[in-house]
Write an enzyme that holds these catalytic residues in place. Sequence first.
Site, mmCIF file in Angstrom:
data_model
loop_
_atom_site.group_PDB
_atom_site.id
_atom_site.type_symbol
_atom_site.label_atom_id
_atom_site.label_comp_id
_atom_site.label_asym_id
_atom_site.label_seq_id
_atom_site.Cartn_x
_atom_site.Cartn_y
_atom_site.Cartn_z
ATOM 1 N N ASP A 77 0.884 -1.167 0.000
ATOM 2 C CA ASP A 77 0.000 0.000 0.000
ATOM 3 C C ASP A 77 0.917 1.211 0.000
ATOM 4 O O ASP A 77 1.661 1.436 0.960
ATOM 5 C CB ASP A 77 -0.865 -0.062 1.266
ATOM 6 C CG ASP A 77 -1.805 1.137 1.395
ATOM 7 O OD1 ASP A 77 -1.543 2.179 0.761
ATOM 8 O OD2 ASP A 77 -2.785 1.021 2.156
ATOM 9 N N TYR A 100 0.640 -0.512 15.178
ATOM 10 C CA TYR A 100 -0.248 -0.654 14.028
ATOM 11 C C TYR A 100 0.091 0.362 12.944
ATOM 12 O O TYR A 100 0.090 1.548 13.176
ATOM 13 C CB TYR A 100 -1.711 -0.476 14.453
ATOM 14 C CG TYR A 100 -2.659 -0.547 13.288
ATOM 15 C CD1 TYR A 100 -2.800 -1.736 12.583
ATOM 16 C CD2 TYR A 100 -3.358 0.563 12.860
ATOM 17 C CE1 TYR A 100 -3.633 -1.821 11.489
ATOM 18 C CE2 TYR A 100 -4.203 0.497 11.769
ATOM 19 C CZ TYR A 100 -4.335 -0.694 11.087
ATOM 20 O OH TYR A 100 -5.159 -0.775 9.996
ATOM 21 N N LYS A 127 -2.702 -2.925 7.464
ATOM 22 C CA LYS A 127 -3.259 -4.222 7.792
ATOM 23 C C LYS A 127 -2.642 -5.445 7.130
ATOM 24 O O LYS A 127 -3.284 -6.476 7.053
ATOM 25 C CB LYS A 127 -4.757 -4.177 7.597
ATOM 26 C CG LYS A 127 -5.383 -3.519 8.829
ATOM 27 C CD LYS A 127 -6.831 -3.817 8.974
ATOM 28 C CE LYS A 127 -7.644 -3.063 7.998
ATOM 29 N NZ LYS A 127 -7.590 -1.605 8.239
#
Length: 342
Positions: free
Chosen positions: A15, A233, A236
């Site tokens: 991404d 985080y 994902k």
Amino acid sequence: MSANPKTTVSLIKADVGSVGGHHKVHPKQKELAKSCLEKARKDGTILDYYVFNCGDDLELLMTHRKGENNSKIHELAWNTFKEVTEKVSKPLRLYGAGQDLLVEAFSGNVKGMGPGVAEMEIEERIAEPIVVFAADKTEPGAFNLPLYRIFADPMSCAGLVIDPAMRDGFTYRVMDVIENKTVDLACPTEMYDLIALIGTTSRYVIERILRTKDGLLAAAASTTRLSLIKGRYVGKDDPCMIVRCQHGLPAVGEVLVPFGFPHLVAGFARGSHIGPLMPVGLDNARCTYFDGPPRIVALGFNITDGRLVGEGGNEPSDFFADVAFDRARQVANDISDYMRRH
Ligand code: 13P
Ligand code: 13P
Ligand code: MG
Ligand code: MG
């Protein structure tokens, strides 16, 4: 004939920024990625390529003769992601420009640097059909259940019962992504041990699958967990995988059928929820509702002398666009709606 007649299929994804929040790769990002890979095809680094996206993840499918974990191929992917970030994501101020590129400089292998990698070096069979999967808003463990059903569950894969070539079953290489260790478990004999591990999808991830009787490589999946690299985080870990089909392996239909059941996977909004995995065609690989529901695409090719043969040019069969998956999509919508009402 090249010195190494084997073909390597490398699927490397990241991404590097998207339109509409974490929604979708911009067409200009894909255009630039294609031109980077076209240059590499012309100079002989790769034999063929196909650039696509699943949601906000840019997917580079490449074929070559250099084997798995080859630094030239990984560097090509890394440089492509970097160039797309600098020349498209940043100027257009796309969301999360360069999101998955976790380090500054390339150091030999993109594994551990952010991008997800699924690779297999194979000797091409007379016909070599493959299905390439990519998912958005989930994590590598999302493939555990379908991979179990494809290669170990005779109620799902009839070939395990009918085809003598599959009678000895398949061996799963399971990775402990916390401890960075692998274990090989042969099904059906060690099926209960496999099941004991792969239900813990956040820790035990199926990395590859081999046909037990001759070690033929049947499937390879990405195992990257960004948060384990970065300690927090950052996105994902949206996974990808390559599965070989037919003639002593599960038929394409047996590889696709588990996705008719939209099982619950980790992911969905902010990587903090679970939701049903919705099978979709490329045009619908775009998450919206609570940043979901998580999506998966399945693309069919034949590998022929290192080339990606699709339905026209190298456009693949966009399997989940088929009406046969309409019901699974409806179920996924119903489940998402039910869960989000709480
Ligand atoms: P093969 O054994 O030739 O792969 O055919 C199986 C099949 O596709 C039946 O659905
Ligand atoms: P991605 O991992 O697809 O970038 O999604 C991030 C997110 O948090 C969306 O809710
Ligand atoms: Mg994103
Ligand atoms: Mg994503």
